[in-house]
Enzyme design. Structure first.
Site, mmCIF file in Angstrom:
data_model
loop_
_atom_site.group_PDB
_atom_site.id
_atom_site.type_symbol
_atom_site.label_atom_id
_atom_site.label_comp_id
_atom_site.label_asym_id
_atom_site.label_seq_id
_atom_site.Cartn_x
_atom_site.Cartn_y
_atom_site.Cartn_z
ATOM 1 N N GLY A 45 0.814 -1.209 0.000
ATOM 2 C CA GLY A 45 0.000 0.000 0.000
ATOM 3 C C GLY A 45 0.846 1.258 0.000
ATOM 4 O O GLY A 45 0.640 2.164 -0.816
ATOM 5 N N ASP A 202 8.581 -9.922 -19.945
ATOM 6 C CA ASP A 202 7.797 -10.124 -21.168
ATOM 7 C C ASP A 202 6.671 -9.117 -21.322
ATOM 8 O O ASP A 202 5.815 -9.267 -22.197
ATOM 9 C CB ASP A 202 7.229 -11.548 -21.208
ATOM 10 C CG ASP A 202 8.321 -12.602 -21.343
ATOM 11 O OD1 ASP A 202 9.330 -12.315 -22.026
ATOM 12 O OD2 ASP A 202 8.177 -13.689 -20.759
ATOM 13 N N ASP A 231 4.452 -2.499 -7.634
ATOM 14 C CA ASP A 231 3.667 -1.443 -7.009
ATOM 15 C C ASP A 231 3.736 -0.150 -7.821
ATOM 16 O O ASP A 231 2.726 0.549 -7.987
ATOM 17 C CB ASP A 231 4.153 -1.199 -5.581
ATOM 18 C CG ASP A 231 3.977 -2.422 -4.697
ATOM 19 O OD1 ASP A 231 2.966 -3.134 -4.869
ATOM 20 O OD2 ASP A 231 4.853 -2.677 -3.852
ATOM 21 N N ASN A 255 4.650 0.151 -17.991
ATOM 22 C CA ASN A 255 5.868 -0.634 -18.215
ATOM 23 C C ASN A 255 7.119 0.223 -18.048
ATOM 24 O O ASN A 255 8.126 -0.218 -17.478
ATOM 25 C CB ASN A 255 5.856 -1.240 -19.629
ATOM 26 C CG ASN A 255 4.947 -2.441 -19.753
ATOM 27 O OD1 ASN A 255 4.367 -2.912 -18.772
ATOM 28 N ND2 ASN A 255 4.805 -2.927 -20.969
ATOM 29 N N ALA A 261 11.654 1.471 -11.966
ATOM 30 C CA ALA A 261 11.600 0.996 -10.583
ATOM 31 C C ALA A 261 12.546 -0.180 -10.347
ATOM 32 O O ALA A 261 13.198 -0.246 -9.299
ATOM 33 C CB ALA A 261 10.171 0.613 -10.211
#
Length: 288
Positions: A45, A202, A231, A255, A261
């Site tokens: 969260g 992928d 997330d 993406n 990230a």
């Protein structure tokens, strides 16, 4: 596409991540030495709320932390990311903790000790009809069901960790987000209204009532840590869709955010504004 960034309220977990970085993941019963230990703010969260705020969304966190050092640290981290923490309860139970092992390729093993996350209540929380509410399953299912019942606007569920979901909850969801493994573990998703599925390297896809309506590949990236990537993807996809992007563009944006990230060792990585990723997705040849 709307120029107004949507308001997102995240109902979910807030954890302290204890991360051991090692050359490889241990097998059952094996002890591995030589790892490096770090502590980071985490919880699905909190990670999603921090990502939404850093992407430029108006992000509010509904959750709970303990009245302890870890809890104060988690609140400070959310506030520093730009998240409204007025609806984060401070309770006597200990702050949630995730024990994470990450190998040199960024793969991980995670054990979550929920702590105060198991005591989250929505009694004093109000939801506006224009908000987007985003939930996960690291808090009690009754809390998620209550959020779905009380919120009258756009409702998103990141169905992780995977579990059997009541039919009325799935019917209430405007969007469900899962990874490939979670999709396989929740057969009812095959007939859900709208499901986004991530496939790691992928790419990702969106399915409407089981029919694939969009699919976008991932860019090749150097992986540092996959813990917060899903997330960040969730937050970006929700913001992109709610800002009016079509399915393919929204997936391409999510993406791109997920790729940034995984290249960041933090569970709550620094991210650019959503508009940057929109332009990047459109300009990347073959992305759409």
């Amino acid at each position: 596409m709307s120029t107004r960034t949507p308001a997102v309220t995240v109902v979910g977990s807030i954890n302290l991540d204890l991360i051991a970085s090692s050359e490889r993941l241990p097998t059952a019963g094996e002890t591995i030495g030589g790892a490096a230990l770090s502590e980071q703010p985490g919880g699905k969260g909190a990670n999603q709320a921090a990502a939404a705020a850093r992407l430029g969304g108006s992000a509010r966190m509904v959750g709970a932390v303990g009245d302890d050092v870890s809890g104060r640290r988690m609140l400070d981290a959310l506030a520093a990311a730009g998240v409204d923490t007025a609806d984060v309860a401070v309770l006597p139970e200990p702050t949630g903790t995730a024990l994470i092992v990450v190998d040199r390729d960024g793969e991980n093993q995670i054990v979550v000790c929920p702590g105060v996350n198991s005591h989250l209540s929505l009694d004093a929380v109000q939801f506006g009809p224009e908000e987007t509410v985003l939930c996960q399953l690291e808090v009690g299912l009754p809390v998620v069901l209550e959020a779905a019942r009380r919120h009258t606007g756009y409702f998103v569920l990141n169905a992780a960790p995977a579990m059997d979901l009541p039919a009325d909850l799935l019917e209430r969801c405007d969007l469900v987000i899962v990874n490939e493994s979670e999709y396989a573990l929740i057969p009812a998703l095959a007939s859900a209204k709208l499901v986004a599925v991530t496939y790691g390297g992928d790419g990702s896809a969106i399915l409407a009532h089981g029919r694939k309506v969009a699919e976008v590949p991932s860019a090749a990236v150097t992986v540092a840590n996959t813990v917060g990537a899903g997330d960040a993807f969730c937050a970006a996809l929700v913001l992109a869709l709610r800002q009016g992007l079509d399915y393919a563009h929204a997936l391409a944006v999510a993406n791109a955010v997920g790729a940034d990230a995984v290249g960041d060792p933090s569970s709550q990585p620094d991210l650019a504004q959503l508009g940057y990723y929109v332009k990047r997705a459109v300009s990347t040849e073959g992305a759409l």
